[in-house]
Design a protein around this motif. Sequence first.
Motif, PDB file in Angstrom:
ATOM      1  N   LEU A  20      14.782 -14.289  14.824  1.00  0.00           N
ATOM      2  CA  LEU A  20      16.502 -14.007  13.883  1.00  0.00           C
ATOM      3  C   LEU A  20      17.462 -14.328  14.816  1.00  0.00           C
ATOM      4  CD1 LEU A  20      15.754 -10.339  12.419  1.00  0.00           C
ATOM      5  CD2 LEU A  20      15.111 -12.994  11.143  1.00  0.00           C
ATOM      6  N   LYS A  21      18.639 -14.426  13.795  1.00  0.00           N
ATOM      7  CA  LYS A  21      19.450 -14.783  14.510  1.00  0.00           C
ATOM      8  C   LYS A  21      20.473 -12.949  15.346  1.00  0.00           C
ATOM      9  CE  LYS A  21      24.597 -16.328  14.100  1.00  0.00           C
ATOM     10  NZ  LYS A  21      24.652 -16.903  15.623  1.00  0.00           N
ATOM     11  N   TRP A  22      19.837 -11.739  15.373  1.00  0.00           N
ATOM     12  CA  TRP A  22      20.903 -10.994  15.429  1.00  0.00           C
ATOM     13  C   TRP A  22      19.515  -9.941  15.953  1.00  0.00           C
ATOM     14  CZ3 TRP A  22      23.586 -10.466  18.928  1.00  0.00           C
ATOM     15  CH2 TRP A  22      24.652  -8.917  19.734  1.00  0.00           C
ATOM     16  N   VAL A  23      19.895  -8.792  16.054  1.00  0.00           N
ATOM     17  CA  VAL A  23      18.635  -7.462  15.827  1.00  0.00           C
ATOM     18  C   VAL A  23      18.359  -7.311  13.693  1.00  0.00           C
ATOM     19  CG1 VAL A  23      20.177  -6.144  17.393  1.00  0.00           C
ATOM     20  CG2 VAL A  23      21.049  -4.991  15.432  1.00  0.00           C
ATOM     21  N   THR A  24      17.294  -6.411  13.958  1.00  0.00           N
ATOM     22  CA  THR A  24      16.885  -6.320  12.899  1.00  0.00           C
ATOM     23  C   THR A  24      18.117  -5.108  12.070  1.00  0.00           C
ATOM     24  OG1 THR A  24      14.548  -5.712  14.059  1.00  0.00           O
ATOM     25  CG2 THR A  24      15.048  -4.764  11.834  1.00  0.00           C
ATOM     26  N   GLN A  25      18.343  -5.652  11.374  1.00  0.00           N
ATOM     27  CA  GLN A  25      19.446  -5.000  10.060  1.00  0.00           C
ATOM     28  C   GLN A  25      19.258  -5.849   8.747  1.00  0.00           C
ATOM     29  OE1 GLN A  25      23.000  -5.281  12.100  1.00  0.00           O
ATOM     30  NE2 GLN A  25      23.047  -7.950  11.242  1.00  0.00           N
ATOM     31  N   GLY A  26      20.528  -4.742   8.026  1.00  0.00           N
ATOM     32  CA  GLY A  26      19.956  -6.069   6.507  1.00  0.00           C
ATOM     33  C   GLY A  26      20.196  -7.125   6.537  1.00  0.00           C
ATOM     34  N   GLN A  27      21.080  -7.981   7.330  1.00  0.00           N
ATOM     35  CA  GLN A  27      21.675  -9.112   7.453  1.00  0.00           C
ATOM     36  C   GLN A  27      20.072  -9.896   7.258  1.00  0.00           C
ATOM     37  OE1 GLN A  27      23.174 -10.151  11.296  1.00  0.00           O
ATOM     38  NE2 GLN A  27      23.454 -12.610  10.423  1.00  0.00           N
ATOM     39  N   PHE A  28      18.610  -9.623   7.430  1.00  0.00           N
ATOM     40  CA  PHE A  28      18.171 -10.129   7.592  1.00  0.00           C
ATOM     41  C   PHE A  28      16.550 -10.013   6.258  1.00  0.00           C
ATOM     42  CE2 PHE A  28      19.396 -10.671  11.903  1.00  0.00           C
ATOM     43  CZ  PHE A  28      20.238 -11.789  11.142  1.00  0.00           C
ATOM     44  N   ALA A  29      17.314  -9.145   5.412  1.00  0.00           N
ATOM     45  CA  ALA A  29      15.914  -8.138   4.282  1.00  0.00           C
ATOM     46  C   ALA A  29      15.384  -8.963   3.784  1.00  0.00           C
ATOM     47  CB  ALA A  29      17.481  -7.607   3.752  1.00  0.00           C
ATOM     48  N   GLY A  30      15.263  -9.971   3.670  1.00  0.00           N
ATOM     49  CA  GLY A  30      14.619 -11.010   2.562  1.00  0.00           C
ATOM     50  C   GLY A  30      13.093 -11.487   3.414  1.00  0.00           C
ATOM     51  N   TYR A  31      13.036 -11.045   4.485  1.00  0.00           N
ATOM     52  CA  TYR A  31      12.056 -11.368   5.404  1.00  0.00           C
ATOM     53  C   TYR A  31      11.093 -10.587   5.448  1.00  0.00           C
ATOM     54  CZ  TYR A  31      15.408 -15.282   6.097  1.00  0.00           C
ATOM     55  OH  TYR A  31      16.509 -16.435   5.403  1.00  0.00           O
ATOM     56  N   TYR A  32      12.267  -8.896   5.937  1.00  0.00           N
ATOM     57  CA  TYR A  32      11.371  -8.057   6.587  1.00  0.00           C
ATOM     58  C   TYR A  32      10.219  -6.968   4.706  1.00  0.00           C
ATOM     59  CZ  TYR A  32      13.098  -7.185  10.814  1.00  0.00           C
ATOM     60  OH  TYR A  32      12.867  -7.368  12.096  1.00  0.00           O
ATOM     61  N   VAL A  33      11.498  -7.324   3.444  1.00  0.00           N
ATOM     62  CA  VAL A  33      11.151  -7.202   2.299  1.00  0.00           C
ATOM     63  C   VAL A  33       9.277  -7.982   2.117  1.00  0.00           C
ATOM     64  CG1 VAL A  33      11.366  -7.602  -0.235  1.00  0.00           C
ATOM     65  CG2 VAL A  33      13.025  -5.722   1.144  1.00  0.00           C
ATOM     66  N   GLU A 204      26.517 -20.480   7.153  1.00  0.00           N
ATOM     67  CA  GLU A 204      25.566 -18.903   7.660  1.00  0.00           C
ATOM     68  C   GLU A 204      24.127 -18.554   7.677  1.00  0.00           C
ATOM     69  OE1 GLU A 204      28.193 -15.561   7.813  1.00  0.00           O
ATOM     70  OE2 GLU A 204      30.200 -16.317   8.047  1.00  0.00           O
ATOM     71  N   ASP A 205      23.225 -18.406   8.698  1.00  0.00           N
ATOM     72  CA  ASP A 205      22.033 -18.213   8.292  1.00  0.00           C
ATOM     73  C   ASP A 205      21.254 -19.235   7.314  1.00  0.00           C
ATOM     74  OD1 ASP A 205      23.682 -15.988   9.186  1.00  0.00           O
ATOM     75  OD2 ASP A 205      21.827 -14.312   8.693  1.00  0.00           O
ATOM     76  N   GLY A 206      20.986 -20.275   8.001  1.00  0.00           N
ATOM     77  CA  GLY A 206      19.814 -21.245   7.609  1.00  0.00           C
ATOM     78  C   GLY A 206      19.095 -21.100   8.489  1.00  0.00           C
ATOM     79  N   LEU A 207      17.813 -21.655   7.564  1.00  0.00           N
ATOM     80  CA  LEU A 207      16.344 -21.996   8.661  1.00  0.00           C
ATOM     81  C   LEU A 207      16.392 -23.474   9.639  1.00  0.00           C
ATOM     82  CD1 LEU A 207      13.980 -20.197   5.406  1.00  0.00           C
ATOM     83  CD2 LEU A 207      14.769 -19.511   8.240  1.00  0.00           C
ATOM     84  N   TYR A 208      16.392 -23.018  10.280  1.00  0.00           N
ATOM     85  CA  TYR A 208      15.813 -24.366  10.926  1.00  0.00           C
ATOM     86  C   TYR A 208      14.643 -24.904  11.443  1.00  0.00           C
ATOM     87  CZ  TYR A 208      21.009 -24.604  10.298  1.00  0.00           C
ATOM     88  OH  TYR A 208      22.211 -24.860   9.530  1.00  0.00           O
ATOM     89  N   VAL A 209      14.027 -25.609  11.316  1.00  0.00           N
ATOM     90  CA  VAL A 209      13.294 -26.419  12.598  1.00  0.00           C
ATOM     91  C   VAL A 209      13.650 -27.030  13.689  1.00  0.00           C
ATOM     92  CG1 VAL A 209      11.580 -25.094  10.360  1.00  0.00           C
ATOM     93  CG2 VAL A 209      12.096 -27.875  10.600  1.00  0.00           C
ATOM     94  N   ARG A 264      24.728  -0.162   2.534  1.00  0.00           N
ATOM     95  CA  ARG A 264      25.102  -1.026   2.324  1.00  0.00           C
ATOM     96  C   ARG A 264      25.688  -1.990   2.666  1.00  0.00           C
ATOM     97  NH1 ARG A 264      30.462   2.833   4.451  1.00  0.00           N
ATOM     98  NH2 ARG A 264      29.536   1.810   6.529  1.00  0.00           N
ATOM     99  N   MET A 265      24.762  -3.138   3.706  1.00  0.00           N
ATOM    100  CA  MET A 265      24.914  -4.259   4.497  1.00  0.00           C
ATOM    101  C   MET A 265      24.124  -4.781   3.590  1.00  0.00           C
ATOM    102  SD  MET A 265      23.258  -5.441   8.301  1.00  0.00           S
ATOM    103  CE  MET A 265      24.141  -5.092   8.998  1.00  0.00           C
ATOM    104  N   VAL A 266      23.169  -4.468   2.968  1.00  0.00           N
ATOM    105  CA  VAL A 266      22.182  -5.203   2.255  1.00  0.00           C
ATOM    106  C   VAL A 266      22.603  -5.499   0.906  1.00  0.00           C
ATOM    107  CG1 VAL A 266      19.975  -4.924   0.454  1.00  0.00           C
ATOM    108  CG2 VAL A 266      19.985  -4.390   3.042  1.00  0.00           C
ATOM    109  N   GLY A 267      23.767  -4.935   0.642  1.00  0.00           N
ATOM    110  CA  GLY A 267      24.488  -4.836  -0.861  1.00  0.00           C
ATOM    111  C   GLY A 267      25.810  -5.786  -0.741  1.00  0.00           C
ATOM    112  N   GLU A 268      25.580  -6.260   0.432  1.00  0.00           N
ATOM    113  CA  GLU A 268      27.011  -7.107   0.866  1.00  0.00           C
ATOM    114  C   GLU A 268      26.376  -8.233   1.446  1.00  0.00           C
ATOM    115  OE1 GLU A 268      30.633  -7.176   0.659  1.00  0.00           O
ATOM    116  OE2 GLU A 268      30.305  -4.832   0.212  1.00  0.00           O
ATOM    117  N   ILE A 269      25.410  -8.357   2.237  1.00  0.00           N
ATOM    118  CA  ILE A 269      24.333  -9.688   1.832  1.00  0.00           C
ATOM    119  C   ILE A 269      24.611  -9.961   0.823  1.00  0.00           C
ATOM    120  CG2 ILE A 269      22.458 -10.153   2.741  1.00  0.00           C
ATOM    121  CD1 ILE A 269      24.103 -10.244   5.203  1.00  0.00           C
ATOM    122  N   ASN A 270      23.713  -9.597  -0.328  1.00  0.00           N
ATOM    123  CA  ASN A 270      23.047  -9.332  -1.623  1.00  0.00           C
ATOM    124  C   ASN A 270      24.409 -10.823  -2.298  1.00  0.00           C
ATOM    125  OD1 ASN A 270      20.264  -8.826  -1.468  1.00  0.00           O
ATOM    126  ND2 ASN A 270      20.795  -7.027  -2.843  1.00  0.00           N
TER     127      ASN A 270
END
Length: 317
Positions: A20-33, A204-209, A264-270
């Motif tokens: 992840l780019k940053w700490v565990t938070q709603g910004q990355f909800a899709g992956y944790y879900v 922002e927040d793309g997937l890279y290999v 709130r974060m998950v709502g804004e990220i969506n």
Amino acid sequence: MTASFCVGGANAADELTLQLKWVTQGQFAGYYVAKDKGFYEEENLDVTIKPGGPDIAPPQVIAGGGADVIIDWMPSALASREKGVPLVNIAQPFQKSGMMLTCRKETGITSPEDFRGKTLGVWFFGNEYPFLSWMSQLGIPTDGSDGGVTVLKQGFNVDPLLQKQADCISTMTYNEYWQVIDAGIPAEELVVFKYEDQGVATLEDGLYVLESSLENPDMVDKLARFVRASMKGWAYAAENPEEAADIILENDATGAQTEKHQVRMVGEINKLVNGSDGKLDMSAYERTVDTLLAGGSDPVITKKPEGAVSTAVSDKL
């Protein structure tokens, strides 16, 4: 017999590590879900999610073999590529930028022209590039000279605005903006300038290999399954933001996150994912590249990148 076959099948799941780019938070909800709901498991994947932090640079992690896939902002990824880390964008879950400048209304700032003579808080470590490009396009110097702005190197907090060390600070729609509100400055006392609205947004927040991953057909297949399951996770988070926030809190080893902030974060990220199928919009890519090349005397990239994006994975979705 059947049970033993099932167990054997589970053991054979393909392993994949995501940084992840940053700490565990709603910004990355899709992956944790996707992990929590078994979407990765359905694709025969065993995914390890590694949180980031202030001292973790995802391009360095993947270059050192510490991850198969990283989440990064495109300015950082393209800069890393130009410096020799062969990163390739394989998917783009975030369709919109969440970056903005948040100012106190009492400063009298009502439009970007009013930035002149003011002090603006800016994040560095690769996050400054969209800002510098924007100022360059406005013709506003960033060296503190007359008619220019004074740039304050901002930590990953909102203190400069609270303590009036800066007239405006960098915030994300889903995080720091709400920290300002929670600190007691109501929305009506703030003015915000979204990069998206100003026409200077970068992806922002793309997937890279690494390029080498795309030379292996088995890896491309594995990555396609990963992206498909991840986007299923994002779709689920959009439908169930509160449950997604709970999943984030369960995975937050630091215990630093609060339920209110994560919901709130998950709502804004969506809003930023915006129903994405994970495919990169090439017009948004071109806009990002043009914005980065327009950075004046110190552009983030010096020439148009070649081979920085690939549809090898998204073509399989």
